[in-house]
Structure formats: C-alpha cells, structure tokens
Scaffold this motif. Structure first.
Motif, short mmCIF file in Angstrom:
data_model
loop_
_atom_site.label_atom_id
_atom_site.label_comp_id
_atom_site.label_asym_id
_atom_site.label_seq_id
_atom_site.Cartn_x
_atom_site.Cartn_y
_atom_site.Cartn_z
N ASP A 11 40.00 28.59 50.64
CA ASP A 11 40.99 29.65 49.82
C ASP A 11 41.00 29.63 48.43
O ASP A 11 40.80 30.61 47.96
CB ASP A 11 42.60 28.93 50.23
N ALA A 12 40.93 28.51 47.63
CA ALA A 12 40.84 28.53 46.24
C ALA A 12 39.66 29.37 46.03
O ALA A 12 39.88 30.27 44.95
CB ALA A 12 40.88 27.03 45.77
N ALA A 13 38.37 28.97 46.52
CA ALA A 13 37.29 29.76 45.98
C ALA A 13 37.21 31.01 46.35
O ALA A 13 36.91 31.90 45.44
CB ALA A 13 35.98 28.75 46.70
N VAL A 14 37.75 31.44 47.42
CA VAL A 14 37.84 33.05 47.72
C VAL A 14 38.78 33.70 47.09
O VAL A 14 38.21 34.84 46.38
CB VAL A 14 37.97 33.07 49.08
N LEU A 15 39.76 33.24 46.82
CA LEU A 15 40.73 33.83 45.95
C LEU A 15 40.65 33.93 44.50
O LEU A 15 40.61 35.14 44.05
CB LEU A 15 42.34 33.36 46.20
N ALA A 16 39.90 32.85 44.08
CA ALA A 16 39.36 32.83 42.39
C ALA A 16 38.44 34.06 42.53
O ALA A 16 38.30 34.69 41.32
CB ALA A 16 38.92 31.46 42.31
N MET A 17 37.43 34.18 43.38
CA MET A 17 36.49 35.16 43.27
C MET A 17 36.87 36.43 43.18
O MET A 17 36.71 37.55 42.16
CB MET A 17 35.49 34.95 44.60
N MET A 18 37.96 36.74 44.14
CA MET A 18 38.63 38.08 44.23
C MET A 18 39.43 38.34 42.72
O MET A 18 39.27 39.39 42.01
CB MET A 18 39.61 38.24 45.35
N LYS A 19 40.21 37.32 42.33
CA LYS A 19 41.01 37.67 41.08
C LYS A 19 40.09 37.75 40.16
O LYS A 19 40.40 38.58 39.11
CB LYS A 19 41.80 36.38 41.01
N GLN A 20 39.11 37.03 39.82
CA GLN A 20 38.11 36.98 38.79
C GLN A 20 37.41 38.64 38.69
O GLN A 20 37.26 39.21 37.45
CB GLN A 20 37.13 35.81 38.64
N SER A 21 36.96 38.75 39.87
CA SER A 21 36.26 40.16 40.07
C SER A 21 37.11 41.34 39.69
O SER A 21 36.97 42.10 38.89
CB SER A 21 35.55 40.45 41.52
N LEU A 22 38.44 41.28 40.13
CA LEU A 22 39.35 42.38 39.90
C LEU A 22 39.77 42.35 38.44
O LEU A 22 39.82 43.50 37.87
CB LEU A 22 40.60 42.11 40.67
N ALA A 23 39.94 41.20 37.92
CA ALA A 23 40.13 41.21 36.20
C ALA A 23 38.91 41.86 35.37
O ALA A 23 39.23 42.69 34.51
CB ALA A 23 40.44 39.92 35.78
N LYS A 24 37.90 41.62 35.91
CA LYS A 24 36.44 42.22 35.08
C LYS A 24 36.60 43.84 35.49
O LYS A 24 36.35 44.62 34.41
CB LYS A 24 35.46 41.38 35.72
N MET A 25 36.91 44.05 36.54
CA MET A 25 36.70 45.59 36.90
C MET A 25 38.13 46.23 36.10
O MET A 25 37.82 47.33 35.54
CB MET A 25 36.88 45.77 38.40
N LYS A 26 39.16 45.54 35.82
CA LYS A 26 40.29 46.45 35.22
C LYS A 26 39.72 46.13 33.85
O LYS A 26 39.87 47.46 33.10
CB LYS A 26 41.55 45.44 35.22
N GLN A 27 39.25 45.37 33.03
CA GLN A 27 38.91 45.20 31.81
C GLN A 27 37.87 46.31 31.54
O GLN A 27 37.85 47.15 30.59
CB GLN A 27 38.42 43.85 31.24
N ASP A 28 36.74 46.50 32.66
CA ASP A 28 35.72 47.49 32.24
C ASP A 28 36.23 48.80 32.51
O ASP A 28 36.10 49.75 31.44
CB ASP A 28 34.88 47.32 33.33
N ALA A 29 37.23 49.05 33.14
CA ALA A 29 37.61 50.60 33.43
C ALA A 29 38.70 50.85 32.40
O ALA A 29 38.60 52.19 31.74
CB ALA A 29 38.46 50.49 34.93
N SER A 30 39.27 49.82 31.82
CA SER A 30 40.21 50.03 30.70
C SER A 30 39.30 50.58 29.43
O SER A 30 39.75 51.38 28.68
CB SER A 30 41.12 48.81 30.37
N SER A 31 38.14 50.07 29.32
CA SER A 31 37.24 50.04 27.88
C SER A 31 36.82 51.40 28.43
O SER A 31 36.40 52.01 27.20
CB SER A 31 36.21 48.96 28.10
N ARG A 32 36.56 52.16 29.61
CA ARG A 32 36.17 53.44 29.75
C ARG A 32 37.34 54.50 29.59
O ARG A 32 37.11 55.59 29.90
CB ARG A 32 35.38 53.52 30.81
N ASN A 33 38.39 53.86 29.65
CA ASN A 33 39.65 54.68 29.52
C ASN A 33 39.98 55.53 30.96
O ASN A 33 40.34 56.65 31.17
CB ASN A 33 39.61 55.96 28.44
N THR A 34 39.29 54.75 32.04
CA THR A 34 39.65 55.48 33.41
C THR A 34 40.39 54.54 34.18
O THR A 34 40.83 55.06 35.45
CB THR A 34 38.23 55.41 34.22
#
Length: 656
Positions: free
Chosen positions: A395-418
């Motif tokens: 559980d911990a590893a899978v959820l951590a992978m998802m949360k970390q990936s999502l956070a990086k996606m949000k940060q990237d999209a925010s930097s592109r203003n999308t």
C-alpha cells in the motif's frame, strides 16, 4: 449514548430493517463487495440495509441524536475506492443495496440508489433508449454520450433525497432547485439520495471497443487526441479514452497502451473521427474489439475490463488540451513506476479522458451544477492515475508513487499555465480537495446549501467519510481564509513593521500571498524538510533535527469535545522511552484557544502504513475511552466528555 443504544433504538424504529453485526455471514459478504479492498479493510460494527426510502428516513431521524458519538457511512454501490467514503470503522454503514429498481416513464428512467448500471442498460436496451449513465457498472462523471449530452450529473432531472431532518423531498428544476444544483457535485454533504431520475433519448447501436498497442506509439496518440479536441467543429458523437501503463500479466518487460474510442452512431464504415485511435500501429490485432455494438454490449465490455475486490486507488487532475503538458505527465508517470513494478498482481494505468468543448457547453446549458467548469476553459483533459494491486504491504509504496507522480504533474502543468484546479470527486484520493477545486463561488454555494438543508451539520459531523468534512472547516474559518496546497517561501518572526508575524506563502491558485498573525500553529510533521523557509533559530534547529521520520505520527483537530478548555491533557507511560504510551495511542489533547471547543490532538501509530481512516477510528475510540474514564471519576476536577463532533479530514490538518 452508546453504539449499542443507537442500534437498539434503530431496531425499534425500523422493525423490518436488516441489521448485520460484525462476525455474521451476511456481514462478511456485504463488507467484501467494495471495488477496493482499501474500503473492505474498514470493519463497521454494524451494517444496516434499508428496504425503503422510509427506512432511510427513520434511520436518519433515529441516529441524529447520537451523531456526536455514533457515526455512519453511506454505501450506494461501493465503487469509489477512497477508504472511508462508503464504509466506516467500528460504527454503522448504511448500505443502500436493497433500494433497487428501474422504471421508465415519460422519457425518464427512475433508478434506485442501490442499483447497478448493468440492470439499467438491460432495461433501456429493450426500449431502444440511451442514458448518460456510467460507461460500466462502476459509475463515473463521463458517459459514452458526454460530448453530446454533458456530464452524467447534467442529465439528472430529479433527486429523491432524505434530508438531515428525516424529510423525504424531491429536488429538481421546479422544486428545491438550489438543492438540485448543489447535489451535482456535493457527495454526501447534503443528504442521502434514494433515487435518481435521468433524462433518456433514442439510441441505437454504435461503434466502440478496445485497442491494445505499444508504448512507442503513445506520443502520437496524444497528438491525435489534442488535434481531435481542438479542431473546428469537433464531432459531438465521439468519446475517447487513451491510456498507458504497466501490467506484469500483460507484458512484464514493457509498458503497454490502450485506446477506447467510441462513436455513438452506427455508420456503415469506421467513422473518420476515431480512425486514428482504432487503427494505431503496431497493435495486438487479436485484441482489437472495435466494431458496431449495442449500448448494453459496450457497457458490459467496459465492466469486464475493470477489476474489483483488489486493492485499488484513483487520483486525478485536470489540464488544458496541450500536447506538451500531456506528454510531460506521461513521462513523469512512466519514470515513477520502477519501484512498484514488483508488487504482486499489480496493474498501473495513466489515463487521459477528455472534456470536449461541446461537453462543457452542454453542461452550462443544462441548468447548472457545482463543478465550476466553464466553456471558456475548454477543451480540457482529465489525467487519471489508477492502481490495482494484491497485498496490503505494498500500500505505502503504491500510494506514494501515485501521490509523488501527481504532484510532479501538477507542478509541471502549473509552470506551463495549463493546470485547471478541478479535481473530479469520484476519482480523488485523501490528499485531494475536490470541493475546494470547484472554486470559491461554488464552494460558498455548497456551504450555504449545507446550512440550509443540514443546519445542525449531521452530514458533516455524523457522516465523516469521503470529502464531507471539508464544508464544516469552511464554516468555522471562512472560505477566503483557507489556502490549499501552500507552503512557506519565507518568514519574518522578528522586527516586522506591523509587530505581527509575517509569512510569505506560495499558493496553488492565488500566487504569492503575505500572511500576518499574532501566533502560528503548525500542524505538519516537524521535519527539517517541511520547515524550510521558517529560518529556524539554533535551539529550534536542534529540536526539530531530531524528527528524522514522521511516519506513523498524526496531528489533527477535533471539535465539540466538551472538556474544560483551560486544561491540556497528556497520556504517558511509566517505563517507556520519553514516557511515550504504548502505541497506537493518543498522547496529547489540548485546546486550540482561538476557536471555541476546538482541540489539537497528537496520535502515534504502531504501523507507519496505517491509513488515515483507521487512525481516525483509533482517535475516536480513544476519546470514547477517555469519556468512560471521566464518568468513572464522577467529575472529579474535569468536565464530562460529550464526544467528538468533528474530526479534520486527511490531507488538510490530519497527516501522517
């Protein structure tokens, strides 16, 4: 008032009700029917299944006086994987699975809240009708027809709902219209829905199916998806989903991809609008199922492709239809899969589900909803992360992978203003805030609806799962005073011109914001990584550098405790390091002071992978135990404990 007293009163009020106690065969069967075992892990003390809407009303009326101490969850079909959204530890689950039935009358289909979409499609198919219901029995906000007809909620013409008062009302464009609009995105915040009435339309066979292909072709499919969404006069008959991911059962050595293109008319030839997605090359030809089929067949195929009774989690964000943003998100996801590929029987998917401009326009013209998505934003794409796995120790590893990936996606999209703030509730996880993502105006409307239809906060306090408790936080501190996903860039705790503390915060959707205050209450893990930007003094640095890991440590806020607010309470053991009690344990309960009868709580878990829902259950149980001890003391120097009325939601003020 105890749980047993509440159950006895419920049995008297609902003599024909079905009550299943933990340990019985029926209980075990019912508690295993969730899509995700993360929900089945929770063990309610009782499961109650009403047979009628009147039973639901009697349940609400009877449980209401107990709501400070006895909590409940509402189960419809159990298809949302978020732990605690439809089940609850040690209290009562209100299971609506007996409220079934499908009735068609005057172009409206009336569906019991416990019904599955498969039964609905069986009925409609024989009548040559369609409905913007789920693509499968699993539920969702998009249907095969969303490009033409809008979101699923846009096609609900009436809700039959039991309010906190126990009153059974209908909410539609004529009666209780404000409630009708609010319910389109409110979750369990406003009542228990017992029946949904949907608009139907004539519908015959259509094109659709599955296409499996290889990862090297996925960038080209992203380009094709964006081209289709942004072209002039894009078709209103298409529904497109593309995804990539990993499954050892399918291919242990490489990422694989899946397209699910649909065109809602039975044209003679494959429609040009979906050719790029149906004919992508190279593909696994023998697994291509794109052909003309009925709505019933299409939905059955979607259902067969899913998984159930496994460990499962969803998370999502929304972005503009931009090739660079979507490709970057796909790359981030692929890069993060390495550490979890070894999990037994695991399947991970990164999915792209469009919100075409035609959908947003139809949604805006359909009477309104609570989602906050306007045509001026579109076209948009929902980025969905789905994970299925077998073992709890992953559980911990899978959820951590998802949360970390999502956070990086949000940060990237925010930097592109999308980046678009919207988070779809049914696909959200505990660290997300879908209600906040609807925007301040819609959030305020939901708050007002909660005050109007649930003035005593039954569904905020008594039904704590999912995202319900968000509204009561807004009521306490005000919508404009909550900054989500924010962090301190810099602080000035001395020599300020105002004489008050100053914090420069970077926020998700308000940019940089200067905060001032007399005091600062930190309810985050006090690790050095979290305290960057606070300019710690040498003595503070010495203290907080000792917090090398925050795993298993929880802080939170509890309201309505009822103790003397001039006294703080601590739990200590005699012969343990630092006198920390044997875990799991609550070891501090102290008044916040700034809000009446609001308390900060500290809790230690004995397992670093303990879920937020289970930690909440432990906390509530330990407070119940404290109440019993105070009664035994006959009020010697302490006020009696009336029980927690609210506990803050995970992802906001409860963290591990």
């Amino acid at each position: 008032m105890s749980l047993l007293e509440a159950i006895n009163d419920l049995k008297q009020a609902i003599p024909g009700g079905e009550f299943s106690e933990r340990g019985t065969d029926l209980y075990t069967k019912l508690n295993s029917l969730f899509l995700s075992e993360l929900e089945s892990d929770l063990q309610p003390a009782w499961i109650f299944r009403p047979g009628t809407k009147e039973d639901v009303a009697a349940f609400i009326k009877t449980i209401k006086p107990y709501s400070d101490r006895v909590k409940f969850a509402v189960y419809g079909a159990g298809q949302q994987p978020l732990p605690g959204c439809a089940n609850i530890q040690d209290h009562i689950t209100l299971n609506l699975s007996r409220l079934t039935g499908v009735e068609i009358k005057d172009d409206i289909v009336r569906i019991g809240a416990g019904e599955h979409w498969g039964a609905v499609y069986d009925k409609l198919d024989s009548e040559g009708l369609g409905v913007t219901g789920s693509r499968s029995t699993a539920g969702g906000g998009l249907s095969f027809f969303s490009s033409r007809e809008g979101f699923i909620v846009d096609n609900v013409v009436n809700y039959e709902v039991v309010l906190a008062s126990g009153e059974i009302v209908n909410a539609n464009a004529q009666d209780n219209s404000g409630l009708w609009i609010a319910l389109k995105g409110a979750g369990n915040n406003l009542g228990v829905i017992t029946r949904y009435d949907f608009r139907t339309f004539k519908q015959g066979p259509m094109w659709g199916g599955n296409v499996f292909y290889f990862h090297a072709s996925f960038p080209g499919q992203i380009e094709a998806l964006v081209a289709e969404l942004t072209k002039p006069n894009a078709s209103r008959e298409t529904h497109l989903m593309i995804s990539m991911g990993y499954s050892a059962m399918l291919n242990p050595d490489a990422l694989m991809c899946l397209n699910q293109p649909y065109f809602t008319q039975a044209t003679k030839e494959l429609p040009p609008d979906i050719v790029a997605f149906a004919n992508v090359q190279p593909q696994i030809d023998e697994m291509n199922t794109v052909r003309i089929k009925s709505l019933k067949e299409a939905a059955a195929e979607q259902a067969a492709a899913g998984q159930s009774k496994v460990r499962c989690a969803y998370m999502n964000i929304t972005v503009k239809a931009d090739v660079a943003t979507l490709q970057a998100a796909a790359d981030i996801y692929a890069a993060g899969l390495g550490p979890v590929k070894s999990a037994e029987s695991a399947t991970y998917a990164f999915g792209l589900q469009p919100y075409p401009l035609s959908l947003l326009e139809k949604s805006a013209a359909s009477g309104g909803n609570s989602l906050g998505l306007k045509p001026s934003l579109g076209p948009l794409v929902s980025v969905l992360l789905l994970s299925y796995w077998k073992n709890k120790n992953d559980d911990a590893a899978v959820l951590a992978m998802m949360k970390q990936s999502l956070a990086k996606m949000k940060q990237d999209a925010s930097s592109r203003n999308t980046l678009v703030p919207f988070e779809y509730m049914n696909y959200a996880f505990s660290q997300q805030d879908p209600i906040g993502s609807y925007g301040p105006e819609n959030k305020a409307k939901l708050q007002e609806a909660s005050k109007k239809y649930d003035s005593e906060g039954l569904f905020q306090k008594g039904c704590p799962g999912g995202f319900n408790t968000a509204l009561i936080l807004y009521q306490y501190v005000g919508v404009s005073n909550i900054l989500l996903e924010s962090y301190a860039v810099a602080t000035n705790r001395k020599n300020t011109t105002s004489g008050r503390l100053e914090v420069l915060a970077s926020t998700r959707n308000r940019g940089l914001k200067l905060l001032t205050g007399g005091q600062i209450l930190l309810i985050i893990q006090p690790t050095l990584d979290n305290l960057r930007g606070w300019y710690l003094a040498s003595d503070e640095l010495a203290v907080f550098s000792q917090f090398v890991s925050a795993n298993g440590y929880y802080t939170g806020l509890v309201g309505g405790v009822g103790l003397n607010q001039t006294v703080s309470h601590y739990n200590a053991a005699a012969n343990t390091p630092f006198n920390i009690p044997v875990l799991p344990a609550m070891y501090a309960l102290a008044p916040v002071g700034t809000i009446k009868d609001f308390w900060s709580i500290k809790f230690g878990a004995d397992n670093p992978t303990m879920t937020d829902g289970r930690a909440k259950s432990y906390i509530l149980r330990l407070i119940d135990d404290t109440a019993g001890r105070q009664r035994d003391c006959h009020g010697a120097g302490m006020a009696g404990l009336s029980g927690p009325r609210t506990i803050s939601p995970p992802g906001n003020t409860l963290s591990n």
